[in-house]
Scaffold this motif. Structure first.
Motif, PDB file in Angstrom:
ATOM      1  N   PRO A 246      -7.442   0.731  -4.209  1.00  0.00           N
ATOM      2  CA  PRO A 246      -7.765   0.889  -3.081  1.00  0.00           C
ATOM      3  C   PRO A 246      -6.846   0.052  -1.989  1.00  0.00           C
ATOM      4  O   PRO A 246      -6.432  -0.945  -2.372  1.00  0.00           O
ATOM      5  CB  PRO A 246      -9.031   0.579  -2.638  1.00  0.00           C
ATOM      6  CG  PRO A 246      -9.465  -0.193  -3.633  1.00  0.00           C
ATOM      7  CD  PRO A 246      -8.722   0.061  -4.935  1.00  0.00           C
ATOM      8  N   HIS A 247      -6.318   0.708  -1.007  1.00  0.00           N
ATOM      9  CA  HIS A 247      -5.600  -0.053  -0.065  1.00  0.00           C
ATOM     10  C   HIS A 247      -6.631   0.245   1.343  1.00  0.00           C
ATOM     11  O   HIS A 247      -5.981   0.222   2.530  1.00  0.00           O
ATOM     12  CB  HIS A 247      -4.224   0.550   0.235  1.00  0.00           C
ATOM     13  CG  HIS A 247      -4.127   1.845   0.611  1.00  0.00           C
ATOM     14  ND1 HIS A 247      -4.137   2.953  -0.134  1.00  0.00           N
ATOM     15  CD2 HIS A 247      -3.893   2.409   1.847  1.00  0.00           C
ATOM     16  CE1 HIS A 247      -4.146   4.250   0.580  1.00  0.00           C
ATOM     17  NE2 HIS A 247      -4.091   3.862   1.793  1.00  0.00           N
ATOM     18  N   ILE A 248      -7.721  -0.146   1.315  1.00  0.00           N
ATOM     19  CA  ILE A 248      -8.621   0.288   2.388  1.00  0.00           C
ATOM     20  C   ILE A 248      -9.092  -1.054   2.847  1.00  0.00           C
ATOM     21  O   ILE A 248      -9.287  -2.103   2.271  1.00  0.00           O
ATOM     22  CB  ILE A 248      -9.815   0.931   1.999  1.00  0.00           C
ATOM     23  CG1 ILE A 248      -9.553   2.337   1.426  1.00  0.00           C
ATOM     24  CG2 ILE A 248     -10.823   0.944   3.024  1.00  0.00           C
ATOM     25  CD1 ILE A 248     -10.680   2.971   0.358  1.00  0.00           C
ATOM     26  N   MET A 249      -8.850  -1.456   4.223  1.00  0.00           N
ATOM     27  CA  MET A 249      -9.161  -2.500   5.046  1.00  0.00           C
ATOM     28  C   MET A 249     -10.012  -2.233   6.097  1.00  0.00           C
ATOM     29  O   MET A 249      -9.820  -1.437   7.043  1.00  0.00           O
ATOM     30  CB  MET A 249      -7.851  -3.156   5.439  1.00  0.00           C
ATOM     31  CG  MET A 249      -8.216  -4.347   6.435  1.00  0.00           C
ATOM     32  SD  MET A 249      -6.683  -5.072   7.147  1.00  0.00           S
ATOM     33  CE  MET A 249      -6.198  -4.066   8.346  1.00  0.00           C
ATOM     34  N   VAL A 250     -11.270  -2.847   6.225  1.00  0.00           N
ATOM     35  CA  VAL A 250     -12.319  -2.948   7.286  1.00  0.00           C
ATOM     36  C   VAL A 250     -12.441  -4.180   7.901  1.00  0.00           C
ATOM     37  O   VAL A 250     -12.006  -5.213   7.461  1.00  0.00           O
ATOM     38  CB  VAL A 250     -13.597  -2.412   6.738  1.00  0.00           C
ATOM     39  CG1 VAL A 250     -13.495  -1.235   5.823  1.00  0.00           C
ATOM     40  CG2 VAL A 250     -14.285  -3.307   5.666  1.00  0.00           C
ATOM     41  N   LEU A 251     -12.975  -3.939   9.085  1.00  0.00           N
ATOM     42  CA  LEU A 251     -12.887  -5.044  10.074  1.00  0.00           C
ATOM     43  C   LEU A 251     -14.473  -5.509  10.287  1.00  0.00           C
ATOM     44  O   LEU A 251     -15.207  -4.365  10.665  1.00  0.00           O
ATOM     45  CB  LEU A 251     -11.996  -4.867  11.402  1.00  0.00           C
ATOM     46  CG  LEU A 251     -10.693  -4.302  11.110  1.00  0.00           C
ATOM     47  CD1 LEU A 251     -10.095  -3.957  12.390  1.00  0.00           C
ATOM     48  CD2 LEU A 251     -10.029  -5.445  10.413  1.00  0.00           C
ATOM     49  N   ILE A 252     -14.792  -6.641  10.744  1.00  0.00           N
ATOM     50  CA  ILE A 252     -15.983  -7.094  11.299  1.00  0.00           C
ATOM     51  C   ILE A 252     -15.862  -7.837  12.327  1.00  0.00           C
ATOM     52  O   ILE A 252     -15.042  -8.536  12.766  1.00  0.00           O
ATOM     53  CB  ILE A 252     -16.810  -7.858   9.946  1.00  0.00           C
ATOM     54  CG1 ILE A 252     -16.130  -9.091   9.603  1.00  0.00           C
ATOM     55  CG2 ILE A 252     -17.080  -7.002   8.877  1.00  0.00           C
ATOM     56  CD1 ILE A 252     -16.722 -10.140   8.771  1.00  0.00           C
TER      57      ILE A 252
ATOM     58  N   MET B 217     -13.573   0.812  10.159  1.00  0.00           N
ATOM     59  CA  MET B 217     -12.562   1.136   9.245  1.00  0.00           C
ATOM     60  C   MET B 217     -11.094   0.877   9.871  1.00  0.00           C
ATOM     61  O   MET B 217     -10.700   1.391  10.681  1.00  0.00           O
ATOM     62  CB  MET B 217     -12.638   2.681   8.830  1.00  0.00           C
ATOM     63  CG  MET B 217     -11.469   2.869   7.836  1.00  0.00           C
ATOM     64  SD  MET B 217     -11.885   2.156   6.034  1.00  0.00           S
ATOM     65  CE  MET B 217     -13.625   2.639   5.930  1.00  0.00           C
ATOM     66  N   GLY B 218     -10.513  -0.114   9.255  1.00  0.00           N
ATOM     67  CA  GLY B 218      -8.973  -0.408  10.176  1.00  0.00           C
ATOM     68  C   GLY B 218      -7.902   0.157   9.425  1.00  0.00           C
ATOM     69  O   GLY B 218      -7.064   0.356  10.302  1.00  0.00           O
ATOM     70  N   ASP B 219      -7.980   0.472   8.209  1.00  0.00           N
ATOM     71  CA  ASP B 219      -6.930   1.049   7.707  1.00  0.00           C
ATOM     72  C   ASP B 219      -7.338   1.504   6.478  1.00  0.00           C
ATOM     73  O   ASP B 219      -8.070   1.190   5.597  1.00  0.00           O
ATOM     74  CB  ASP B 219      -5.604   0.060   7.403  1.00  0.00           C
ATOM     75  CG  ASP B 219      -4.451   0.934   7.022  1.00  0.00           C
ATOM     76  OD1 ASP B 219      -4.170   1.980   7.348  1.00  0.00           O
ATOM     77  OD2 ASP B 219      -3.673   0.256   6.179  1.00  0.00           O
TER      78      ASP B 219
ATOM     79  N   ALA C 229       0.738  -1.244   0.223  1.00  0.00           N
ATOM     80  CA  ALA C 229       0.143  -0.104  -0.016  1.00  0.00           C
ATOM     81  C   ALA C 229       0.891   1.181  -0.012  1.00  0.00           C
ATOM     82  O   ALA C 229       2.002   1.230   0.598  1.00  0.00           O
ATOM     83  CB  ALA C 229      -0.826  -0.137   1.283  1.00  0.00           C
ATOM     84  N   CYS C 230       0.187   2.543  -0.671  1.00  0.00           N
ATOM     85  CA  CYS C 230       1.207   3.620  -1.136  1.00  0.00           C
ATOM     86  C   CYS C 230       1.368   4.259   0.409  1.00  0.00           C
ATOM     87  O   CYS C 230       2.097   5.161   0.486  1.00  0.00           O
ATOM     88  CB  CYS C 230       0.612   4.337  -1.981  1.00  0.00           C
ATOM     89  SG  CYS C 230      -1.098   5.185  -1.341  1.00  0.00           S
ATOM     90  N   ASP C 231       0.878   4.126   1.441  1.00  0.00           N
ATOM     91  CA  ASP C 231       0.922   4.751   2.554  1.00  0.00           C
ATOM     92  C   ASP C 231       1.786   4.190   3.497  1.00  0.00           C
ATOM     93  O   ASP C 231       2.078   4.499   4.762  1.00  0.00           O
ATOM     94  CB  ASP C 231      -0.393   5.020   3.268  1.00  0.00           C
ATOM     95  CG  ASP C 231      -1.033   3.895   3.845  1.00  0.00           C
ATOM     96  OD1 ASP C 231      -0.861   2.682   3.183  1.00  0.00           O
ATOM     97  OD2 ASP C 231      -2.140   4.071   4.538  1.00  0.00           O
TER      98      ASP C 231
END
Length: 243
Positions: free
Chosen positions: A159-165, A231-233, A34-36
């Motif tokens: 996207p480099h978006i990670m969500v948690l459940i 929203m985890g990351d 991921a770019c960040d």
């Protein structure tokens, strides 16, 4: 399929249109972190540059934040141009609307996830949010303009978006793991620089989609406050997409 899409929409989810590298493209060099990440270690990104060389790579269609400055207009224009070139040359192939069940093997074990499209209208990053998708940390408004600028005019999204459940009984991932052998394998390769090994599987059968929707609906109801995705990351990237 319409019934499936309606059931998924009730939990803020839809099937994304997935593009994958065409046959013959070196996935080891195509896929980068991921770019960040490694924003304080420019030597990491120089190593990646050396590994990628002139290969087709996501390195060429993202802007590592280690290089982010007040004026990246030239970089953004170059990235958008390369995106269009990749599409025009069919280096990226549209495999249709599907979820992707992914397994990443690392020295710490196997990480699992499901690539989905989330409903931006269900996201609120305010501290007192009651939305289905919420931030887990503060969103700094000043960080949004560069991300919005990067997305303007971009024909692709990486996207480099990670969500948690909160799936304490592991219902969703165990369902996918149990069906793994029957799923179509989309990719299977080793990531660069010790990133582990990544495998992705197509998940688009109506029965699978309905079961996923049923599990997610149950998870949404368990807390009683409509909260499903944390929203985890990548909360700033998700907020920029919403903007």
């Amino acid at each position: 399929m319409e019934i499936c899409k309606q059931a998924l929409a009730e939990v803020g989810v839809s099937l994304p249109s997935i593009l994958l590298p065409a046959d013959g493209i070196d996935l080891h060099r195509f896929s980068v972190i991921a770019c960040d990440q490694f924003t304080a270690q420019p030597e990491y990104w120089q190593d990646v540059e050396d590994i990628v060389g002139d290969a087709c790579s996501t390195l060429r269609i993202t802007l590592p934040e280690v290089y982010l400055s007040e004026n990246n207009d030239a970089d953004i224009n170059r990235i958008n141009t390369i995106m269009r070139q990749y599409l025009d040359k069919r280096l990226l192939v549209d495999i249709g609307e599907t979820f992707v069940y992914l397994r990443r093997r690392t020295s710490a074990g196997v990480r699992q996830g499901l690539v989905v499209a989330l409903d931006l209208e269900q996201y609120d990053y305010a501290k007192d949010a009651t939305s289905m998708i919420r931030a887990t940390e503060g969103t700094i408004i000043d960080r949004l303009p560069p991300r919005i600028k990067i997305r303007s005019g971009a024909p692709l999204e990486t996207p480099h978006i990670m969500v948690l459940i909160d799936d304490r009984e592991n219902r969703l991932m165990s369902l996918l793991a149990d069906q793994k052998e029957a799923l179509e394998c989309l990719y299977d390769f080793t990531l660069m620089k010790g990133g582990g090994h990544s495998t992705g599987y197509r998940v688009d059968a109506p029965s699978q989609l309905l079961e996923i929707a049923r599990i997610l609906k149950g998870l949404k109801m368990q807390g009683g406050d409509n909260f499903l995705f944390a929203m985890g990351d990548g909360n700033h990237s998700f907020a920029a997409a919403k903007a």
